[in-house]
Motif scaffolding. Structure first.
Motif, PDB file in Angstrom:
ATOM      1  N   ARG A   1       0.740  -1.253  -0.162  1.00 52.42           N
ATOM      2  CA  ARG A   1      -0.012   0.052   0.190  1.00 52.42           C
ATOM      3  C   ARG A   1       0.950   1.180  -0.065  1.00 52.42           C
ATOM      4  NH1 ARG A   1      -1.727   2.577   4.931  1.00 52.42           N
ATOM      5  NH2 ARG A   1      -3.841   2.489   4.215  1.00 52.42           N
TER       6      ARG A   1
ATOM      7  N   HIS B   1      -4.340   8.921  -2.857  1.00 48.80           N
ATOM      8  CA  HIS B   1      -3.825   7.806  -3.351  1.00 48.80           C
ATOM      9  C   HIS B   1      -3.619   6.683  -2.208  1.00 48.80           C
ATOM     10  CE1 HIS B   1      -4.189   9.158  -7.407  1.00 48.80           C
ATOM     11  NE2 HIS B   1      -3.372  10.058  -7.135  1.00 48.80           N
TER      12      HIS B   1
ATOM     13  N   LYS C   1      -3.623   2.694  -1.819  1.00 45.36           N
ATOM     14  CA  LYS C   1      -3.539   1.749  -3.057  1.00 45.36           C
ATOM     15  C   LYS C   1      -2.372   1.198  -3.323  1.00 45.36           C
ATOM     16  CE  LYS C   1      -6.443   5.321  -5.687  1.00 45.36           C
ATOM     17  NZ  LYS C   1      -6.441   6.578  -6.655  1.00 45.36           N
TER      18      LYS C   1
ATOM     19  N   SER D   1      -0.496   1.310  -8.686  1.00 43.88           N
ATOM     20  CA  SER D   1      -1.864   2.081  -9.120  1.00 43.88           C
ATOM     21  C   SER D   1      -1.600   3.673  -8.725  1.00 43.88           C
ATOM     22  CB  SER D   1      -2.886   1.400  -8.062  1.00 43.88           C
ATOM     23  OG  SER D   1      -3.268   0.253  -8.795  1.00 43.88           O
TER      24      SER D   1
ATOM     25  N   TYR E   1      -7.893  -5.273  -2.127  1.00 45.26           N
ATOM     26  CA  TYR E   1      -7.898  -4.054  -2.557  1.00 45.26           C
ATOM     27  C   TYR E   1      -9.350  -3.674  -2.876  1.00 45.26           C
ATOM     28  CZ  TYR E   1      -3.086  -3.212  -1.941  1.00 45.26           C
ATOM     29  OH  TYR E   1      -1.722  -2.905  -1.504  1.00 45.26           O
TER      30      TYR E   1
ATOM     31  N   CYS F   1     -12.492   1.968  -5.123  1.00 43.89           N
ATOM     32  CA  CYS F   1     -11.499   3.097  -4.850  1.00 43.89           C
ATOM     33  C   CYS F   1     -10.278   2.626  -5.021  1.00 43.89           C
ATOM     34  CB  CYS F   1     -11.816   3.652  -3.477  1.00 43.89           C
ATOM     35  SG  CYS F   1     -11.578   2.828  -2.096  1.00 43.89           S
ATOM     36  N   GLU F   2      -9.930   1.216  -5.145  1.00 39.57           N
ATOM     37  CA  GLU F   2      -8.647   0.712  -5.008  1.00 39.57           C
ATOM     38  C   GLU F   2      -7.730   0.751  -3.840  1.00 39.57           C
ATOM     39  OE1 GLU F   2      -6.173   0.723  -8.802  1.00 39.57           O
ATOM     40  OE2 GLU F   2      -7.321   2.620  -8.952  1.00 39.57           O
ATOM     41  N   LYS F   3      -8.565   1.111  -2.651  1.00 38.95           N
ATOM     42  CA  LYS F   3      -7.714   1.211  -1.425  1.00 38.95           C
ATOM     43  C   LYS F   3      -7.863  -0.101  -0.639  1.00 38.95           C
ATOM     44  CE  LYS F   3      -7.843   6.212  -1.355  1.00 38.95           C
ATOM     45  NZ  LYS F   3      -8.272   7.239  -0.594  1.00 38.95           N
TER      46      LYS F   3
END
Length: 577
Positions: free
Chosen positions: A79, A97, A100, A104, A217, A221-223
């Protein structure tokens, strides 16, 4: 191919252990050593020890004729934790970000690379190539996205209670039952890990549904701010929710690739998956409850064994205050290679045992470091060096694949730095001075002194403050010349009378040290033992006078080099002839 450097040095001792351990674990197979690097920002010189320690051991094993793989795991699926301070082209907008995967996150502004991880990885790859480090790079983003670890992930989920029991032995703070959705992060370890370049994570999510060593993930939001709320071992159906955006979904883990094992499970899983025999760990990973210690127990769940390997100590920097703040103030291998040849940087890591700390010089100490290296080089050449020093030298100048490119005429670094300082980028002037250093064997091209000359020039331009740079006077200091007493005038006359005859580096060295001796009634060849202590005082006074007349300061570059740089005609004019 370079010969084996099998001696009693630390590299050879580890090579013995690693070969023996590899034969015990995987007889007949290539020896596997490993490093892990997180491209979360500039990869600094402390992180380089994570690579150089196994590299030197792997290279010794290769020299002995064994097959060996040096794996570098790029932890680019970690991350994005925080916006690093001082990275050019990055502002607080990058905070959106956080959470992520590093792959990414956009690269810093102006970068030609597709993402954050690739941008910082590229600089390290270039430095490792210059250092002669042979390795197999493994992108953890590529591994996880391709489903390479699918069976290991499912296995970890089936054995999550066993993993949780191991981790629970080390947790210092218990989560309140059924209320807290995340087990506590060991903040001290996290901070230490960020300092060493290997980011620690939390232990995994825990709540009413139990403990899970896997982090998805978010599909929206990809987090990784997600919590697993249910999992079915039979169907592998996993449901998670995201605390960042509120998204929730149910997936089948046997076909889902957008997530990873938490760090304390991920690392030992990879030891087993790759069959790693040797991997060093930083001080931060070796304390009770840290990832290396816990991993030694968790690796057994995956049917593997913990690698052998030392704890490595801190690498410091001298001259750090002069580093440009635009890079965040933490020098990288690329920064070091701008001012020193690869052989010197390799030597710094080879000559100290991993548990010994050392400093890398960005200040005036770099000149003494080069003097030390040149003395060692001479001793190796004439056969007078000690065995361990010979081994360190051999590991610095080349690898099992052969010698690294080197400077054909390795002139003293301090001389080259002085020439670069005085000439301020004028290559023709630099060549003129260098060609006069040794009239019996003059240098014919600057290329003969490269790359060492370029490194010294870069050091002068980037690490010597402007107020310490050398600026030769345009006109004589008439007032100072007029005020000189008879003894000072005589010392200048003795110097000027000997200039033509002594116009070489050695000759001028003899001349400037000899003038005060002759004035005091001794031979210019008299040794310090033959002279009274006051001669040293007279020499210092004479040198200070010359510096004032030539550059308007009390000190400057070594006088013989300075005189050559200024040139005979100009020296005579500035000294009042």
């Amino acid at each position: 191919m370079a010969q084996s450097t099998e001696t009693t040095d630390w590299v050879s001792r580890f090579a013995d252990e690693v070969i023996e351990e590899s034969e015990r674990r995987a007889p007949g197979k290539p020896v596997v050593v490993a490093s892990g690097l997180s491209p979360s920002g500039p990869i600094h010189l402390g992180n380089l020890r994570e690579v150089m320690t196994p590299h030197l051991v792997a290279d010794e094993i290769r020299r002995r004729g064994h097959q060996v793989r040096h794996l570098i795991s790029w932890d680019d699926y970690d991350r994005y934790r925080k916006v690093p301070a001082g990275v050019a082209g990055v502002d607080e907008s990058w905070a959106e970000h956080i959470g992520k995967p590093l792959t990414s996150v956009p690269a810093p502004k102006g970068s030609s690379y597709p993402n954050w991880a690739e941008h910082f990885k590229a600089a390290m790859v270039a430095s490792l190539a210059e250092l002669g480090v042979e390795f197999d790079g493994i992108s953890q983003t590529a591994q996880y996205n391709a489903g390479a670890y699918r069976e290991q992930i499912l296995h970890a989920m089936r054995h999550r209670a066993d993993i949780d029991a191991i981790l629970d032995q080390y947790r210092t703070k218990k989560a309140p039952p059924k209320k807290q959705q995340q087990k506590p992060v060991d903040e001290a370890e996290l901070e230490a890990a960020e300092g060493s370049g290997a980011a620690e994570e939390d232990d995994g999510s825990s709540g009413s549904a139990g403990y899970f060593p896997y982090k998805p993930y978010c599909g929206n939001c990809e987090k990784d701010l997600t919590t697993v709320t249910s999992y079915d071992d039979d169907t592998t159906e996993l449901t998670y929710s995201c605390t960042a955006c509120g998204f929730s979904e149910t997936v089948r883990l046997n076909e889902f690739n957008r997530g990873k094992l938490v760090w304390k499970v991920d690392w030992p899983m990879r030891w087993a998956y790759e069959g790693v025999v040797f991997e060093p760990s930083g001080v931060d990973h070796s304390s009770p409850g840290s990832s290396f210690q816990v991993g030694g127990q968790i690796v057994g769940i995956f049917g593997g064994k913990q690698p052998i390997g030392p704890m490595y100590a801190f690498v410091g920097i001298s001259g750090m205050a002069k580093m440009s703040s635009s890079r965040g103030g933490v020098p990288t291998p690329g920064d070091a290679l701008k001012i020193m040849e690869p052989q010197i940087l390799r030597w710094l890591y080879a000559r100290r045992r991993p548990n010994q700390s050392f400093k890398i010089a960005f200040d005036q100490e770099i000149q003494r470091l080069y003097d030390e290296w040149d003395k060692l080089d001479a001793k190796v050449a004439d056969g007078s060096a000690l065995p361990a020093d010979i081994a360190g030298h051999s590991r610095a100048v080349g690898t099992a694949a052969g010698e690294l490119p080197k400077t054909p005429r390795p002139l003293p670094y301090r001389t080259l730095a002085s020439v670069a300082d005085i000439t301020a980028g004028h290559a023709d002037q630099a060549l003129r001075i260098l060609s006069e250093l040794d009239p019996a064997d003059p240098i014919g091209s600057l290329d003969e002194a490269r790359p060492r000359y370029d490194k010294a020039e870069a050091w002068i331009n980037t690490h010597v403050p402007a107020d310490q740079r050398t600026i030769v006077r345009d006109e004589p200091d008439a007032e100072l010349l007029k005020s000189l007493d008879e003894a000072s005038q005589q010392s200048l006359r003795l110097l000027l009378d000997g200039l033509a005859e002594h116009w070489s580096l050695d000759g001028l060295t003899h001349l400037v040290y000899g003038v005060p001796k002759v004035q005091a009634g001794f031979s210019a060849d008299a040794t310090p033992k033959e002279l009274p202590p006051e001669i040293k005082t007279a020499q210092r006074t004479f040198f200070a006078l010359l510096y004032h007349l030539l550059v308007g300061r009390d000190t400057g570059p070594r006088l013989p080099t300075l005189l050559l740089a200024v040139g005979q005609e100009r020296v005579r004019r500035l000294l009042g002839e």
